[in-house]
Design an enzyme around this catalytic site. Structure first.
Site, PDB file in Angstrom:
ATOM      1  N   ARG A 244       0.845  -1.179   0.000  1.00 22.89           N
ATOM      2  CA  ARG A 244       0.000   0.000   0.000  1.00 22.89           C
ATOM      3  C   ARG A 244       0.888   1.238   0.000  1.00 22.89           C
ATOM      4  NH1 ARG A 244      -3.589  -2.582  -1.532  1.00 22.89           N
ATOM      5  NH2 ARG A 244      -5.718  -2.780  -0.738  1.00 22.89           N
ATOM      6  N   GLU A 272      -2.295   7.974  -3.943  1.00 18.82           N
ATOM      7  CA  GLU A 272      -3.159   7.409  -4.995  1.00 18.82           C
ATOM      8  C   GLU A 272      -4.594   7.930  -4.891  1.00 18.82           C
ATOM      9  OE1 GLU A 272      -3.196   3.162  -5.490  1.00 18.82           O
ATOM     10  OE2 GLU A 272      -1.050   2.991  -5.174  1.00 18.82           O
ATOM     11  N   HIS A 291      -0.194   0.372  -9.500  1.00 21.62           N
ATOM     12  CA  HIS A 291      -0.916  -0.489  -8.549  1.00 21.62           C
ATOM     13  C   HIS A 291      -1.543  -1.687  -9.267  1.00 21.62           C
ATOM     14  CE1 HIS A 291      -3.246  -0.383  -4.467  1.00 21.62           C
ATOM     15  NE2 HIS A 291      -2.906  -1.620  -4.815  1.00 21.62           N
TER      16      HIS A 291
END
Length: 537
Positions: A244, A272, A291
């Site tokens: 993450r 993000e 991602h």
């Protein structure tokens, strides 16, 4: 007549109509547009990471089920769901093999370009969950020096052992390899030592993080890889983040890259869907991707199937869940390209199977543009051309078995499951271990698993489940030893294999009659089983 449940689903979740349509009325909505108006009359909500599910979204609705077709759950306030009696399910683990494929491909690229000894490590694997366990398994198969850090798992393991000691429980001898025990029960798997973070990263040449994002609590992970961690690494180390954004302190990382010979591979970003363009374009960032480390066709099929099965169970639906068999297709045969070294040939094969460098090109093009980048970042993910799992590909020339260690399938031989009746105590294990050792010696690149029929030990279903997760399309089952008087077991084995085959339609099981005998017939039994393993299906 009872009306069908209403299911609101992020319209970017693939095959949602096929998987969920038999369970209710599917209403697709763009993930970022899902709001109270969409869910207040819905019975179920299925999301991705772009939808924040919190108390405000679910309050005063008739929702009974929320699922996320993702491994991470930091976008879902699970406590808020529990407080309202809403069932929750995630797709944890379904993209784990895809992330491992990405990590190993990236590091092999760097090893070819910089130093082949990089692959040997030391590796610091931070996080021993679904991804971390599978990565450690493959790294050990490569012979790498691996250090593992997972404080929550270490505490849970200590509590489990303390409870066992308090009850005076020693436990049965476990016939599985250490990585198998870890995958099944990491809290009791002492064969994979868990280290403090400082010890794990000290002098490490590769650090890769596979943890959830927690900003508070006993084990916060926001900024976990900070300046202190980076300074403890070898100066030419590689830092990978596929977990993450925010787990790696991006400012500290950029400063570290500026002053050392290190490299980075980044698939996730703190802001993000916005991203730090300066970092993405840094000349020491070898790969910068949007991602998508977990984005394989196999992973997406598994995620949608997992959530559909959970929702069907919640609604009491008894139809067989959608499994995506019509989507995946058979394994794909490829030829390993030529190259001056074994590593060069491996990398050429990995580039063919796992083309993540194309994703780096796309993200860097985006990073060079001025203005907000969030919508285009999300578009790269939404319209991604899914990769295939390494296990989807099959080779004749496996470069000394190294490609098989990485997860690529091989014509060398289907995975083998030796199914035995009895308890896995030493008296039973000696002949079976001898058989397994003999098979490993003669067929070193073949996956070989022992499965007992005893209820305390790994079952045939568990063995096939793990093979399916690794991408195997077929397996050979051999009954290698039965206790005296086991006529009913002889009759039951074909039925058992058929039952397991029905439960795993994507894995073709072939039952090869093996050795039937009592303890005095062990040597003959082994000879028969070994001979039959090589017989055509």
């Amino acid at each position: 007549m009872t009306s069908l449940p209403t299911i609101v689903v992020d319209d970017a979740i693939p095959w949602a109509a096929e998987a969920l349509g038999q369970l209710g009325t599917v209403i697709p909505v763009p993930g970022r547009a899902i709001d109270r108006a969409h869910v207040e009359s819905a019975d179920a909500l299925i999301v991705r990471t772009v939808t924040r599910v919190d108390a405000a979204l679910v309050a005063d609705t008739r929702l009974r089920f929320v699922g996320t077709a993702t491994a991470g759950v930091d976008h879902v306030d699970v406590d808020a769901l529990v407080a309202r009696g809403i069932r929750f399910a995630s797709a944890a683990g379904t993209n784990a093999h895809a992330v491992v494929d990405y990590v190993l491909t990236a590091v092999h690229l760097l090893a070819l370009e910089r130093d082949p000894s990089l692959l040997a490590g030391p590796w610091a694997v931070i996080g021993y969950g679904n991804v971390g366990r599978r990565l450690v398994r493959r790294l050990r198969a490569m012979g790498a020096d691996v250090r593992v850090c997972d404080p929550p798992c270490a505490r849970a393991r200590a509590r489990a052992h303390a409870a066992d000691r308090a009850r005076g429980v020693a436990g049965p001898i476990d016939p599985r390899e250490p990585w198998e025990r870890a995958a099944a029960d990491p809290e009791r798997a002492d064969d994979v030592p868990l280290m403090p973070l400082g010890d794990a990263v000290a002098g490490a040449r590769i650090v890769t993080v596979h943890v959830p994002l927690h900003r508070s609590g006993p084990d916060p992970t926001f900024g976990l890889v900070d300046a202190a961690v980076l300074d403890a690494l070898a100066r030419d180390a590689v830092v990978l983040n596929t977990s993450r954004g925010g787990v790696v302190d991006e400012h500290a990382l950029q400063a570290w890259l500026d002053r050392t010979g290190g490299r980075a591979v980044l698939d996730v970003w703190t802001g993000e869907p916005e991203l730090d363009a300066t970092l993405a374009l840094h000349h020491r960032v070898r790969l910068a991707t949007p991602h998508i480390a977990g984005y394989t066709l196999e992973g997406k099929v598994a995620a949608t199937s997992r959530i559909a099965a959970a929702l069907g169970h919640h609604f009491g639906h008894h139809l067989a869940p959608w499994d995506g068999g019509d989507v995946l297709g058979p394994p794909q045969d490829i030829v390993v390209p030529t190259g001056p070294t074994a590593l060069a040939r491996m990398v050429a094969c990995l580039r063919q199977c796992n083309p993540i460098e194309r994703d780096d090109v796309s993200l860097r093009e985006l990073a060079r543009r001025a203005g907000p980048r969030g919508p285009e970042f999300e578009a790269l993910r939404r319209h991604y051309a899914w990769r295939r799992a390494l296990g989807h590909y099959r080779v004749d020339d496996d470069v000394g078995g190294a490609l098989v260690d990485l997860g690529v399938s091989s014509h060398v031989g289907e995975p083998l499951i030796l199914i035995a009746h009895g308890s896995p105590d030493p008296d039973w294990r000696i002949p079976l271990d001898a058989l397994a050792a003999r098979l490993h010696a003669t067929q070193p690149h073949r996956s070989i698993t022992l499965a007992f029929l005893d209820h305390l030990t790994p079952s045939l279903d568990a063995a096939v489940t793990e093979l399916e997760r690794s991408g195997a399309a077929a397996a050979r089952v051999v009954s290698v030893f039965l206790s005296p008087g086991g006529g009913h077991i002889k009759r039951d084995i074909p039925a058992l294999c058929q039952k397991v085959a029905d439960a795993h339609p994507r894995v073709r099981l072939t039952l090869t009659p093996g050795a039937i005998g009592a303890e005095g017939d062990v040597i003959e039994a082994i000879s028969i089983a070994v001979a039959r393993v090589g017989a055509p299906a």
